[in-house]
Motif scaffolding. Structure first.
Motif, PDB file in Angstrom:
ATOM      1  N   ASP A 219       3.405   6.916  -7.796  1.00 44.93           N
ATOM      2  CA  ASP A 219       1.943   6.958  -7.769  1.00 44.93           C
ATOM      3  C   ASP A 219       1.316   5.588  -8.020  1.00 44.93           C
ATOM      4  O   ASP A 219       0.146   5.382  -7.725  1.00 44.93           O
ATOM      5  CB  ASP A 219       1.413   7.959  -8.802  1.00 44.93           C
ATOM      6  CG  ASP A 219       1.876   9.376  -8.514  1.00 44.93           C
ATOM      7  OD1 ASP A 219       1.951   9.749  -7.323  1.00 44.93           O
ATOM      8  OD2 ASP A 219       2.177  10.106  -9.465  1.00 44.93           O
ATOM      9  N   ASP A 220       2.080   4.656  -8.567  1.00 42.41           N
ATOM     10  CA  ASP A 220       1.565   3.328  -8.895  1.00 42.41           C
ATOM     11  C   ASP A 220       1.876   2.273  -7.832  1.00 42.41           C
ATOM     12  O   ASP A 220       1.470   1.123  -7.967  1.00 42.41           O
ATOM     13  CB  ASP A 220       2.150   2.869 -10.233  1.00 42.41           C
ATOM     14  CG  ASP A 220       1.815   3.824 -11.363  1.00 42.41           C
ATOM     15  OD1 ASP A 220       0.619   4.119 -11.536  1.00 42.41           O
ATOM     16  OD2 ASP A 220       2.743   4.295 -12.041  1.00 42.41           O
ATOM     17  N   VAL A 221       2.577   2.650  -6.776  1.00 47.68           N
ATOM     18  CA  VAL A 221       3.027   1.677  -5.770  1.00 47.68           C
ATOM     19  C   VAL A 221       1.875   0.896  -5.171  1.00 47.68           C
ATOM     20  O   VAL A 221       1.923  -0.341  -5.075  1.00 47.68           O
ATOM     21  CB  VAL A 221       3.848   2.375  -4.666  1.00 47.68           C
ATOM     22  CG1 VAL A 221       4.095   1.441  -3.493  1.00 47.68           C
ATOM     23  CG2 VAL A 221       5.155   2.884  -5.227  1.00 47.68           C
ATOM     24  N   VAL A 222       0.807   1.553  -4.750  1.00 51.95           N
ATOM     25  CA  VAL A 222      -0.299   0.869  -4.089  1.00 51.95           C
ATOM     26  C   VAL A 222      -0.928  -0.172  -5.016  1.00 51.95           C
ATOM     27  O   VAL A 222      -1.164  -1.315  -4.610  1.00 51.95           O
ATOM     28  CB  VAL A 222      -1.359   1.874  -3.585  1.00 51.95           C
ATOM     29  CG1 VAL A 222      -2.602   1.156  -3.106  1.00 51.95           C
ATOM     30  CG2 VAL A 222      -0.777   2.721  -2.467  1.00 51.95           C
ATOM     31  N   GLU A 223      -1.168   0.183  -6.256  1.00 50.20           N
ATOM     32  CA  GLU A 223      -1.785  -0.770  -7.187  1.00 50.20           C
ATOM     33  C   GLU A 223      -0.870  -1.961  -7.441  1.00 50.20           C
ATOM     34  O   GLU A 223      -1.329  -3.101  -7.527  1.00 50.20           O
ATOM     35  CB  GLU A 223      -2.157  -0.081  -8.499  1.00 50.20           C
ATOM     36  CG  GLU A 223      -3.305   0.888  -8.369  1.00 50.20           C
ATOM     37  CD  GLU A 223      -4.567   0.235  -7.809  1.00 50.20           C
ATOM     38  OE1 GLU A 223      -4.911  -0.888  -8.219  1.00 50.20           O
ATOM     39  OE2 GLU A 223      -5.206   0.858  -6.943  1.00 50.20           O
ATOM     40  N   VAL A 224       0.423  -1.723  -7.563  1.00 48.37           N
ATOM     41  CA  VAL A 224       1.371  -2.818  -7.786  1.00 48.37           C
ATOM     42  C   VAL A 224       1.391  -3.746  -6.575  1.00 48.37           C
ATOM     43  O   VAL A 224       1.394  -4.967  -6.714  1.00 48.37           O
ATOM     44  CB  VAL A 224       2.787  -2.268  -8.082  1.00 48.37           C
ATOM     45  CG1 VAL A 224       3.817  -3.381  -8.099  1.00 48.37           C
ATOM     46  CG2 VAL A 224       2.796  -1.511  -9.397  1.00 48.37           C
ATOM     47  N   LEU A 225       1.372  -3.179  -5.374  1.00 51.11           N
ATOM     48  CA  LEU A 225       1.354  -4.005  -4.163  1.00 51.11           C
ATOM     49  C   LEU A 225       0.056  -4.795  -4.047  1.00 51.11           C
ATOM     50  O   LEU A 225       0.062  -5.954  -3.626  1.00 51.11           O
ATOM     51  CB  LEU A 225       1.566  -3.136  -2.922  1.00 51.11           C
ATOM     52  CG  LEU A 225       2.958  -2.524  -2.769  1.00 51.11           C
ATOM     53  CD1 LEU A 225       2.992  -1.600  -1.570  1.00 51.11           C
ATOM     54  CD2 LEU A 225       4.020  -3.599  -2.666  1.00 51.11           C
TER      55      LEU A 225
ATOM     56  N   GLY B 254      -0.634  -8.916  -3.857  1.00 51.53           N
ATOM     57  CA  GLY B 254      -1.232  -9.420  -2.627  1.00 51.53           C
ATOM     58  C   GLY B 254      -0.559  -8.922  -1.372  1.00 51.53           C
ATOM     59  O   GLY B 254      -0.713  -9.488  -0.295  1.00 51.53           O
ATOM     60  N   LEU B 255       0.199  -7.856  -1.489  1.00 50.08           N
ATOM     61  CA  LEU B 255       0.949  -7.328  -0.353  1.00 50.08           C
ATOM     62  C   LEU B 255       0.351  -6.055   0.235  1.00 50.08           C
ATOM     63  O   LEU B 255       0.970  -5.424   1.079  1.00 50.08           O
ATOM     64  CB  LEU B 255       2.400  -7.047  -0.774  1.00 50.08           C
ATOM     65  CG  LEU B 255       3.191  -8.261  -1.219  1.00 50.08           C
ATOM     66  CD1 LEU B 255       4.540  -7.825  -1.769  1.00 50.08           C
ATOM     67  CD2 LEU B 255       3.384  -9.227  -0.063  1.00 50.08           C
ATOM     68  N   TYR B 256      -0.822  -5.670  -0.190  1.00 50.57           N
ATOM     69  CA  TYR B 256      -1.426  -4.437   0.297  1.00 50.57           C
ATOM     70  C   TYR B 256      -2.903  -4.674   0.515  1.00 50.57           C
ATOM     71  O   TYR B 256      -3.606  -5.126  -0.371  1.00 50.57           O
ATOM     72  CB  TYR B 256      -1.234  -3.306  -0.721  1.00 50.57           C
ATOM     73  CG  TYR B 256      -1.707  -1.963  -0.237  1.00 50.57           C
ATOM     74  CD1 TYR B 256      -0.868  -1.126   0.463  1.00 50.57           C
ATOM     75  CD2 TYR B 256      -3.019  -1.550  -0.465  1.00 50.57           C
ATOM     76  CE1 TYR B 256      -1.298   0.111   0.908  1.00 50.57           C
ATOM     77  CE2 TYR B 256      -3.458  -0.318  -0.025  1.00 50.57           C
ATOM     78  CZ  TYR B 256      -2.588   0.521   0.658  1.00 50.57           C
ATOM     79  OH  TYR B 256      -3.028   1.729   1.092  1.00 50.57           O
ATOM     80  N   LYS B 257      -3.369  -4.391   1.710  1.00 56.80           N
ATOM     81  CA  LYS B 257      -4.786  -4.519   2.008  1.00 56.80           C
ATOM     82  C   LYS B 257      -5.181  -3.302   2.822  1.00 56.80           C
ATOM     83  O   LYS B 257      -4.577  -3.012   3.848  1.00 56.80           O
ATOM     84  CB  LYS B 257      -5.069  -5.790   2.789  1.00 56.80           C
ATOM     85  CG  LYS B 257      -6.531  -5.984   3.094  1.00 56.80           C
ATOM     86  CD  LYS B 257      -6.779  -7.274   3.837  1.00 56.80           C
ATOM     87  CE  LYS B 257      -8.259  -7.382   4.150  1.00 56.80           C
ATOM     88  NZ  LYS B 257      -8.523  -8.586   4.934  1.00 56.80           N
ATOM     89  N   ALA B 258      -6.157  -2.599   2.366  1.00 57.17           N
ATOM     90  CA  ALA B 258      -6.613  -1.409   3.066  1.00 57.17           C
ATOM     91  C   ALA B 258      -8.123  -1.467   3.205  1.00 57.17           C
ATOM     92  O   ALA B 258      -8.831  -1.984   2.333  1.00 57.17           O
ATOM     93  CB  ALA B 258      -6.208  -0.149   2.318  1.00 57.17           C
TER      94      ALA B 258
END
Length: 55
Positions: free
Chosen positions: A35-41, A45-49
């Motif tokens: 459940d924490d993957v998106v926040e960690v990414l 700086g590896l996640y942009k939505a």
């Protein structure tokens, strides 16, 4: 190349009404889970939505 398998295993082979399986929630040493993957990414700086709506 992946080795050829003679017998394939399907979900129906492993699970049934009599044996529905068991799952556990995995957490790392910091208490983070899937459940924490998106926040960690995001922090790395590896996640942009972006959310786009039709207005």
């Amino acid at each position: 190349m992946l080795p050829e398998k003679k017998e394939l295993v399907f979900a129906g082979t492993l699970f049934s009404e009599d044996n529905p399986g068991v799952s556990d929630r995995y957490e790392d040493a910091s208490g983070r889970s899937v459940d924490d993957v998106v926040e960690v990414l995001k922090e790395a700086g590896l996640y942009k939505a972006e959310v786009h709506t039709d207005e």
